[in-house]
Design an enzyme around this catalytic site. Structure first.
Site, PDB file in Angstrom:
ATOM      1  N   PHE A 196       2.796   3.178  10.823  1.00  0.00           N
ATOM      2  CA  PHE A 196       1.395   3.513  10.573  1.00  0.00           C
ATOM      3  C   PHE A 196       0.969   2.986   9.194  1.00  0.00           C
ATOM      4  O   PHE A 196       1.665   3.185   8.206  1.00  0.00           O
ATOM      5  CB  PHE A 196       1.198   5.032  10.634  1.00  0.00           C
ATOM      6  CG  PHE A 196      -0.213   5.437  10.302  1.00  0.00           C
ATOM      7  CD1 PHE A 196      -1.272   5.060  11.123  1.00  0.00           C
ATOM      8  CD2 PHE A 196      -0.489   6.175   9.161  1.00  0.00           C
ATOM      9  CE1 PHE A 196      -2.571   5.413  10.801  1.00  0.00           C
ATOM     10  CE2 PHE A 196      -1.785   6.536   8.844  1.00  0.00           C
ATOM     11  CZ  PHE A 196      -2.839   6.165   9.662  1.00  0.00           C
ATOM     12  N   GLN A 197      -0.147   2.319   9.147  1.00  0.00           N
ATOM     13  CA  GLN A 197      -0.696   1.701   7.927  1.00  0.00           C
ATOM     14  C   GLN A 197       0.303   0.757   7.251  1.00  0.00           C
ATOM     15  O   GLN A 197       0.341   0.643   6.029  1.00  0.00           O
ATOM     16  CB  GLN A 197      -1.192   2.775   6.943  1.00  0.00           C
ATOM     17  CG  GLN A 197      -2.425   3.493   7.488  1.00  0.00           C
ATOM     18  CD  GLN A 197      -3.193   4.285   6.440  1.00  0.00           C
ATOM     19  OE1 GLN A 197      -2.619   4.818   5.503  1.00  0.00           O
ATOM     20  NE2 GLN A 197      -4.503   4.363   6.603  1.00  0.00           N
ATOM     21  N   LYS A 245       6.917   3.811  -0.446  1.00  0.00           N
ATOM     22  CA  LYS A 245       6.721   5.206  -0.836  1.00  0.00           C
ATOM     23  C   LYS A 245       8.021   5.864  -1.285  1.00  0.00           C
ATOM     24  O   LYS A 245       8.028   6.650  -2.240  1.00  0.00           O
ATOM     25  CB  LYS A 245       6.101   5.969   0.334  1.00  0.00           C
ATOM     26  CG  LYS A 245       5.543   7.320  -0.074  1.00  0.00           C
ATOM     27  CD  LYS A 245       4.803   7.979   1.095  1.00  0.00           C
ATOM     28  CE  LYS A 245       4.215   9.316   0.651  1.00  0.00           C
ATOM     29  NZ  LYS A 245       3.526   9.982   1.769  1.00  0.00           N
TER      30      LYS A 245
END
Lengths: 586, 165
Positions: A116-117, A166
């Site tokens: 996702f993204q 992240k």
């Protein structure tokens, strides 16, 4: 500080602090939450400006960088966050603006899984950044961040991107301070060969019809370069013209200044470029808007080219004396050498050259017919200039006719006051760039000279201006057309105005009010000064809807595929045929 | 005049460096005829990229200037232009044939000093080193004799003499 243990997110903010970054434009999202969390903790003195779209963040960072000479910094999330920023990065690449873009990335173990993204941020931005990095190890992060600032600001400046997964933002590792980090191999050459400089000076003293042609490289080189340029130009007494990006390096109202050159440059600047016997290019790149038809460009001149980027030399135009180096360094050496050798220019020849130029000047190629009923766009810019010239304004623009009129009719006497998208030609640039310039200069008057079409491309940033109390003024030259498109359709496509008319424009006064700004509309020349004054006096953001003549074209104009001495000066000679070859050029 | 040029590029061997070099070449509209790349200095992580491209001298000069602008590029030179370059390539060539053609292919391979590195009753795999021209010639000769498959390394090049890139 030699080294300390920090998390990745902490390292990012620590690096900002170490590189004296106090301003950040950004938009949060999943993959940058750890960095935003650090911002919230407020341990660092960094002011974050929340934009409304990542393109706005990039342009704001550009406006900040261009107006202050510092590096502009933006923070965006993964996927759409970074793809939205791409236009701004490409814009900065073309106009050599130093930006550091920090983008979040999906966690390392998800990279390549179409998470996702997720997007290949370094892949997508590779051709539109000067360099980029994907951080794979927390212990590389501090080095990469320092290299990023170094690469962005040194040599020919440009945008860089650091993509941080992240999980790396959460991990703890060793942070090493910038003082101990040195890039492995990147060392741009600052000083030019002194013999080459002397060769250039010898051409200068024997020149009979010389001209300086200066560009954004002078501004990028900094204030010292600007002062040295002024000294050198006065020392020689030669005429000087400038590219769009170079405006302000030499005072716009000085008698030695011939105005901007190129497609919409003045008659005297372009004729002088065509007829000169010596062309001294300082920090410009022979862009196609400047040269017109390459094989008929300045055909009788010897050419000197000062540029920090060796790949700019001989890229489109062959030069006789290339001087690879930083403008300030090269000019400093040149002036020293000039003085120690007691060089003198050929005064008699240069005087008669000025005689020819003054004759061209009489053409008054920027003149236009003033109308009592409708506002001529050039008149609007002229009045704006007259009413703001004592205020040390910062002017940004969008892209199109209004941009060219602003470049022609607004005179810049200082560098960094003129911020415009020249290379990429990005509509929507002006408002976010104005926001960036206002952030850098909170007490100065910052005006985005806009078109009604361009402004709608990043109009959402009005909301940013309101939130952060940035009193930017948006001065819309409203002719209801994408004016430059309409002009080309008129001249090249038999007046078939295919989709260049905007039929459903918003009411800009109400739009301003909806955002919480002030709206002003002026439709008659008689009310113009009063309206502009009202805009200047208002303490907050303003959208000024200046309704102008719909049919005005930008003149002079070198039509596509023509040489400098084949300019169109106005409506009278519009019917000249443009060849098919010319039509294919843009 | 357009001709083939061999360009050698020394780069920091970091992730994505090949993509940068190749992306720049294709992005600016140049073509690559052949390409080879490997790390040549394990200690300081430097790779050498060698590619062959078509263009005139001026175009190649511009390409090299653009390459030198890339941050991880340490050096780039036109080996062909220096006229001192040695160029070599390796090819693996599979020929499937029986009878006279099989014998003839073996005989010719010997003339080219190619090595037989695999064989069955109806096939050979030849290993051949040399200039690209020599390899082209060998392939031409093998074509009527049952040429089945080719794998080439692309050109590697180095300058003659004691000078270092």
């Amino acid at each position: 500080m030699v080294s300390i243990q920090l998390t990745g997110a902490e390292m990012v903010l620590q690096a900002f602090e170490d590189h004296k970054v106090d301003t950040l434009f950004g938009y949060p999202g999943g993959a940058v939450l750890p960095i935003y969390d650090e911002l919230a903790k407020g341990k660092n003195s960094i002011h974050h400006y929340l934009v409304r779209h990542e393109q706005g963040a990039a342009h704001a960072a550009e406006g900040y960088a261009r107006s202050s000479g510092k590096v502009g910094v933006l923070l965006v999330t993964s996927g759409p966050g970074v793809t939205n920023a791409v236009t701004g990065l490409a814009d900065a690449m073309m106009d050599s603006i130093p930006l550091v873009c920090i983008s979040g990335q999906v966690p390392s173990h998800l990279i390549g899984t179409d998470a996702f993204q997720e997007c290949d941020a370094v892949g997508i931005t590779r051709p539109c950044t000067k360099h980029n990095w994907l951080v794979k190890d927390i212990n590389d992060l501090s080095r990469i961040l320092h290299e990023a600032f170094y690469v962005a600001a040194s040599g020919r400046p440009g945008p860089v991107l650091v993509d941080i997964p992240k999980d790396i933002q959460f991990q703890t590792g060793t942070y090493i301070g910038p003082e101990t980090i040195k890039h492995k191999s990147y060392r741009p050459k600052l000083k030019a060969n002194i013999d080459k400089i002397d060769e250039a000076l010898k051409l200068i003293i024997s020149a009979k019809k010389p001209i300086f042609y200066t560009g954004g490289g002078v501004i990028n080189s900094g204030n010292a370069a600007v002062q040295l340029l002024r000294e050198f130009v006065r020392l020689t007494g030669f005429p000087i013209t400038s590219t769009l990006q170079g405006l302000g390096a030499f005072p716009g109202d000085d008698n030695q200044f011939l105005g901007m050159l190129g497609m919409h440059g003045t008659y005297e600047a372009n004729m002088a470029m065509h007829d000169c016997d010596l062309l001294i290019n300082i920090g410009a790149r022979f862009d196609d808007r400047i040269t017109g038809k390459v094989d008929e460009f300045s055909p009788h001149s010897k050419k000197i080219h000062i540029d920090i980027d060796p790949s700019s030399i001989n890229k489109t135009i062959k030069v006789d004396v290339p001087l690879v180096g930083d403008v300030a360094h090269v000019l400093e050496d040149a002036i020293k050498l000039w003085k120690s050798n007691v060089y003198k220019v050929d005064k008699i020849s240069v005087k008669s050259w000025w005689g020819i130029i003054d004759n061209w000047r009489k053409t008054d190629s920027l003149s236009f017919a003033v109308d009592k009923k409708v506002i001529k766009p050039q008149y609007a810019i002229q009045r704006l200039y007259e009413l703001t010239k004592d205020k040390d304004c910062y002017i940004t623009t969008e892209v199109g006719q209004h941009q060219m009129w602003a470049a022609q009719h607004y005179k810049f006497n200082k560098p960094n006051r003129w911020i415009t998208s020249g290379g990429l030609g990005t509509m929507g640039f002006g408002l976010p760039a104005a926001i960036g310039a206002q952030v850098a200069h909170p007490d100065k008057l910052v005006i985005d000279i806009a078109g009604e079409a361009s402004i709608l491309m990043c109009i959402q940033e009005m909301s940013t201006a309101i939130q952060h109390q940035l009193p930017v003024k948006v001065f819309i030259i409203n002719n209801q057309y994408m004016g430059m498109v309409r002009q080309w359709q008129e001249l090249l496509h038999d007046k078939r105005y295919s989709h260049s008319y905007t039929d459903a424009l918003p009411d800009f006064v109400k739009l301003a009010e909806a955002y919480g700004a002030k709206g002003i509309r002026v439709q008659s020349p008689a009310d113009l000064d009063k309206g502009i004054q009202e805009m200047i006096d208002y303490k907050g953001p303003v959208i000024f809807d200046c309704v102008v003549d719909q049919n005005e074209n930008v003149y002079p104009m070198i039509p596509s595929g023509k040489a400098h001495n084949q300019m169109l000066l106005g409506k009278d000679n519009e019917d000249k045929e443009i060849s098919l070859e010319g039509k294919t050029l843009v | 005049m357009e001709s083939k040029h061999t360009v050698s590029v020394l780069v920091d061997n970091e992730p994505g460096v090949l993509a940068r070099v190749i992306g720049l070449i294709s992005g600016r509209g140049y073509n690559i005829d052949s390409l080879s790349v490997a790390e040549v200095d394990a200690e300081s992580h430097i790779s050498r990229i060698t590619f062959v491209t078509l263009g005139n001298e001026e175009t190649i000069n511009k390409m090299i200037a653009q390459l030198q602008k890339l941050i991880p590029v340490k050096k780039a030179i036109n080996i062909t232009l220096d006229k001192k370059g040695i160029e070599r390539e390796m090819a693996l060539v599979k020929v499937v044939a029986t009878g006279d053609k099989r014998v003839e292919s073996l005989r010719l391979s010997d003339a080219f000093r190619a090595k037989v590195i695999d064989t069955t009753h109806d096939s050979f795999v030849f290993e051949l080193n040399g200039s690209p021209v020599k390899i082209d010639a060998f392939i031409d000769l093998m074509t009527p004799l049952g040429l089945s498959e080719i794998s080439r390394t692309g050109v590697v090049a180095i300058a003659r003499g004691s000078e270092k890139l």
